[in-house]
Design an enzyme around this catalytic site. Structure first.
Site, PDB file in Angstrom:
ATOM      1  N   GLY A  13       8.909  -8.903   3.770  1.00 51.87           N
ATOM      2  CA  GLY A  13       8.278  -7.583   3.702  1.00 51.87           C
ATOM      3  C   GLY A  13       6.851  -7.625   4.221  1.00 51.87           C
ATOM      4  N   SER A  40      18.486 -12.229   4.441  1.00 51.62           N
ATOM      5  CA  SER A  40      17.610 -13.095   5.245  1.00 51.62           C
ATOM      6  C   SER A  40      17.829 -14.576   4.970  1.00 51.62           C
ATOM      7  CB  SER A  40      16.141 -12.752   4.969  1.00 51.62           C
ATOM      8  OG  SER A  40      15.857 -11.417   5.310  1.00 51.62           O
ATOM      9  N   ARG A 118       2.688  -5.117 -14.834  1.00 48.90           N
ATOM     10  CA  ARG A 118       1.281  -4.761 -15.050  1.00 48.90           C
ATOM     11  C   ARG A 118       1.009  -4.276 -16.467  1.00 48.90           C
ATOM     12  NH1 ARG A 118       0.373  -1.678  -9.336  1.00 48.90           N
ATOM     13  NH2 ARG A 118       0.456  -3.547  -8.009  1.00 48.90           N
ATOM     14  N   CYS A 158      -3.358  -1.302  -5.377  1.00 51.34           N
ATOM     15  CA  CYS A 158      -4.342  -1.331  -4.287  1.00 51.34           C
ATOM     16  C   CYS A 158      -5.303  -0.146  -4.353  1.00 51.34           C
ATOM     17  CB  CYS A 158      -3.636  -1.373  -2.937  1.00 51.34           C
ATOM     18  SG  CYS A 158      -2.427  -0.058  -2.685  1.00 51.34           S
ATOM     19  N   SER A 189       0.060   1.452   5.560  1.00 53.34           N
ATOM     20  CA  SER A 189       0.499   0.093   5.238  1.00 53.34           C
ATOM     21  C   SER A 189       0.697  -0.076   3.741  1.00 53.34           C
ATOM     22  CB  SER A 189      -0.503  -0.939   5.758  1.00 53.34           C
ATOM     23  OG  SER A 189      -1.804  -0.682   5.245  1.00 53.34           O
ATOM     24  N   GLY A 190       0.064   0.799   2.935  1.00 52.62           N
ATOM     25  CA  GLY A 190       0.297   0.774   1.494  1.00 52.62           C
ATOM     26  C   GLY A 190       1.729   1.118   1.129  1.00 52.62           C
ATOM     27  N   ARG A 246      -1.635  10.385   1.181  1.00 47.21           N
ATOM     28  CA  ARG A 246      -1.311   9.453   2.262  1.00 47.21           C
ATOM     29  C   ARG A 246      -1.872  10.024   3.559  1.00 47.21           C
ATOM     30  NH1 ARG A 246      -0.046   4.606   1.133  1.00 47.21           N
ATOM     31  NH2 ARG A 246       1.871   5.093  -0.006  1.00 47.21           N
ATOM     32  N   HIS A 253      -7.951   1.883   2.222  1.00 44.91           N
ATOM     33  CA  HIS A 253      -7.896   2.971   1.240  1.00 44.91           C
ATOM     34  C   HIS A 253      -9.324   3.419   0.922  1.00 44.91           C
ATOM     35  CE1 HIS A 253      -3.734   2.349   0.965  1.00 44.91           C
ATOM     36  NE2 HIS A 253      -3.596   1.938  -0.283  1.00 44.91           N
TER      37      HIS A 253
END
Length: 364
Positions: A13, A40, A118, A158, A189-190, A246, A253
């Site tokens: 990824g 993969s 988290r 992020c 890209s986030g 976004r 960011h």
């Protein structure tokens, strides 16, 4: 410094690819194992990411011919090959929690980019400059898991990296925050995307990112919390409200942040001085990925800008600008962080360096 053997779980990824590039020439970490989905597994890494390599740099030579292992079927094998793993998998949260615990119980420390753990009370969620003291909960987690080496540590979302690192030094300086309003403008890209893979984002803005506003409002409270016995208790405040958008940007960011203090408040010049002087444990230890200057403030009205400022100090610095009084809050400012470096893989690498330097991860 000792050399540590490292595995990357979820290596195909976008964040996994970033981990692969960060392991190239790392002074402490040697890439030893790559793992991904069964699709993969068994392929050389170059073949596994063919047509979807998203990094600007080419695939590092040390990873190109490495055969990808099965992240779920080869847990014991991978655990025997490495001193710890980075984890950045695309799975359901309950599956990620189970997978990361399997690695931890196999006596393999996990440094996770995923959000699944988290809010597990004995899993430290650490921004290394802000709350390194939370690592003290790891022995309690090991007792729960029944491990001697294995544990899980996570990095935060992020989006909070663009404002929480700018608020924390003010709190550490003794000023009490009352309310925070933040609007984040988050790069594609986030979402693990490039413009080639997400043409709908060209010349577009989407005013919704699933789950992001809750994370942006709640995760700083865990970072600002405290270890009590066998768990981390989140802070009672300040109250944070967030709006997350976004935007058509490859990386970086940005956060427009408004804040009000309770009681005494610093002046604009005092805030700038606090930011300039702030150093965290990574700077004290001289960790390889740590920025020399954690926070960079720009006096220009049109800075920070994502395109020209996101790569500052290898993408690991936090940049800020436009600090000024506000008509409804006490102050407002703009913050910027590189979301796949400081906010994702780079932040996890810095966390791993801290864990090694503080003795939580030891080479076998």
């Amino acid at each position: 410094m000792k050399q540590y053997h490292v595995g990357i779980i979820g290596a195909t990824g976008m964040v996994g690819q970033r981990f692969v590039t960060l392991m190239e020439n790392h002074p402490w970490f040697r890439l030893t194992a790559l793992a991904a989905s069964p699709r993969s597994a068994g392929k050389p890494y170059e073949q596994a990411v063919a047509g979807r390599w998203a990094m600007k740099a080419p695939i590092p030579a040390n990873a190109r011919d490495m055969v990808v292992l099965d992240a779920q079927a080869d847990v014991e094998k991978i655990a025997s090959m490495v001193d710890f793993v980075f984890c950045a998998v695309d799975m359901k949260k309950e599956e990620i929690r189970a997978l990361e615990e399997r690695y931890a119980r196999a006596e393999c420390p996990v440094v996770s980019n995923n959000s699944a753990h988290r809010w597990t009370q004995d899993v430290p969620m650490v921004v290394p400059e802000l709350n390194p003291e939370h690592l003290a909960v790891i022995p309690a987690q090991r007792r729960r898991l029944g491990t001697s080496r294995g544990f899980i540590a996570v990095k935060s979302n992020c989006s909070i990296q663009s404002y929480a690192p700018l608020l924390t030094p003010l709190m550490k300086a003794g000023y009490e925050l009352d309310k925070v309003l933040v609007c984040t403008y988050q790069a594609i890209s986030g979402a693990g995307k490039t413009f080639e893979r997400w043409p709908e984002m060209v010349d577009n803005l989407i005013p919704y990112i699933g789950g992001e506003e809750e994370k942006s409002e709640q995760e700083p409270l865990k970072v600002w919390g405290r270890v009590e016995g066998d768990k981390i208790v989140k802070a009672d405040g300040p109250a944070i409200t967030a709006q997350c958008l976004r935007v058509p940007l490859s990386d970086g960011h940005t956060a427009a942040t408004f804040l009000t203090f309770r009681g005494e408040k610093p002046s604009v010049e005092q805030i700038k001085e606090i930011w300039a002087a702030f150093r965290g444990r990574p700077q004290e230890l001289g960790l390889p990925s740590a920025p020399k200057q954690f926070i960079h403030y720009f006096e220009e009205d049109d800075r920070p800008q994502a395109r020209i400022d996101r790569e500052l100090e290898g993408g690991m610095a936090i940049t800020a600008g436009r600090l000024r009084p506000d008509s409804q809050y006490d102050y407002k400012f703009v913050g910027l962080s590189h979301n796949t470096l400081r906010g994702a893989a780079g932040g996890a690498v810095l966390l791993a360096e801290l864990l090694c330097a503080e003795g939580y991860i030891q080479a076998k």
